[in-house]
Design an enzyme around this catalytic site. Structure first.
Site, PDB file in Angstrom:
ATOM      1  N   PRO A 168      69.946   7.492 126.944  1.00 41.19           N
ATOM      2  CA  PRO A 168      69.439   6.288 127.601  1.00 41.19           C
ATOM      3  C   PRO A 168      68.043   6.502 128.194  1.00 41.19           C
ATOM      4  CG  PRO A 168      71.526   7.046 128.573  1.00 41.19           C
ATOM      5  CD  PRO A 168      70.978   8.139 127.735  1.00 41.19           C
ATOM      6  N   GLU A 169      67.270   5.425 128.231  1.00 42.45           N
ATOM      7  CA  GLU A 169      65.913   5.489 128.762  1.00 42.45           C
ATOM      8  C   GLU A 169      65.839   4.680 130.064  1.00 42.45           C
ATOM      9  OE1 GLU A 169      63.104   4.551 125.643  1.00 42.45           O
ATOM     10  OE2 GLU A 169      64.435   5.352 124.109  1.00 42.45           O
TER      11      GLU A 169
END
Ligand SMILES: [Zn+2]
Length: 276
Positions: free
Chosen positions: A2-3
């Protein structure tokens, strides 16, 4: 993955501030706990109150009473959920924090790349100092963005955007999406950009991050990213290039191309994003 948008959404869904950690179950051994040893890690967390929860780059930071911080990085496939009641670990559960409101914070990660660690104040400061500015803040200031970008004339755009020392929180998905919106090839060097292109990239990056947060992040077909008690983000439907190789560009219809940049796939439109 995830960013930034996924970590931000994960954070916003948590209700942990003011809660006390009653018990810690290290179901599987997280490598970064190693300096403490699992028992010392559990002992250090037990009875501590969460005073603040925030995000920095891709890190979730929980500031606890008596000057200790719990840092969690989800890496490739981690997810941090808050489940009502007590929960039994499944094969992917790495860590469970049981809180005094009866809920459980659960770190799950099938691929075991996620990290959790305890930091004293100087270590927390060092961690944050090693990260570049938050892109949402930086991109709001075009002059500051342009100055920071143009200070790296030799760097290629995709690699620079993903460099956590340049800006913190951008990874493969949002670098590709920002470059497509800005009509810039991932391998362009900063030094070849016009002022207009430099400004456009900052605007595109800020816009794509804000839109992705509004859509609660990108849950891909693998379903790896979840937040809250297991909800999915909705930004996958709005991806214009990421993981769309061979599919038509949303702007011009040209098939999206895929190349390897720093051993990671980069997706772009050969027509909208010429290398020059
Ligand atoms: Zn195109």
């Amino acid at each position: 993955m995830p960013e930034l948008p996924e970590v931000e959404t994960t954070l916003r869904a948590l209700r942990v501030v003011g809660r006390t950690i009653l018990s810690v179950r290290g179901v599987d051994y997280l490598p970064t706990i190693a300096p403490w040893g699992l028992e010392a890690f559990q002992e250090a967390l037990r009875g501590r109150r969460v005073e603040q929860a925030r995000r920095r780059g891709k890190y979730l930071l929980f500031l606890l009473d008596r000057s200790l911080a719990l840092a969690i990085h989800l890496r490739m496939s981690g997810r941090l959920l808050q489940l009502p009641g007590r929960t039994d670990p499944d094969p992917h559960t790495r860590l469970i924090l049981e809180l005094d409101d009866g809920s459980s914070l659960v770190l799950r990660d099938p691929r075991k790349f996620a990290r959790a660690g305890l930091l004293q104040e100087p270590e927390l400061q060092a961690l944050e100092a090693a990260l570049g500015p938050e892109p949402l803040d930086l991109c709001r200031n075009p002059v500051a963005w342009k100055a920071r970008l143009l200070a790296h004339p030799r760097r290629r755009l995709k690699a620079l955007l993903m460099d956590q020392r340049f800006v913190a929180g951008v990874g493969n998905i949002y670098a590709d999406e920002a470059l497509h919106r800005a009509h810039l090839h991932p391998l362009r060097r900063v030094g070849t950009l016009s002022d207009t292109e430099a400004i456009r990239l900052g605007e595109a990056l800020g816009a794509v991050l804000r839109e992705a947060i509004a859509a609660e992040g990108t849950t891909l077909e693998d379903g790896a990213y979840r937040f809250g008690d297991g909800q999915s983000g909705r930004f996958a439907l709005r991806l214009r290039v990421y993981r769309r190789a061979g599919k038509p560009c949303t702007a011009c219809g040209t098939p999206i191309a895929r190349i390897l940049v720093s051993a990671r796939s980069s997706y772009f439109c050969p027509k909208c994003q010429p290398l020059l």
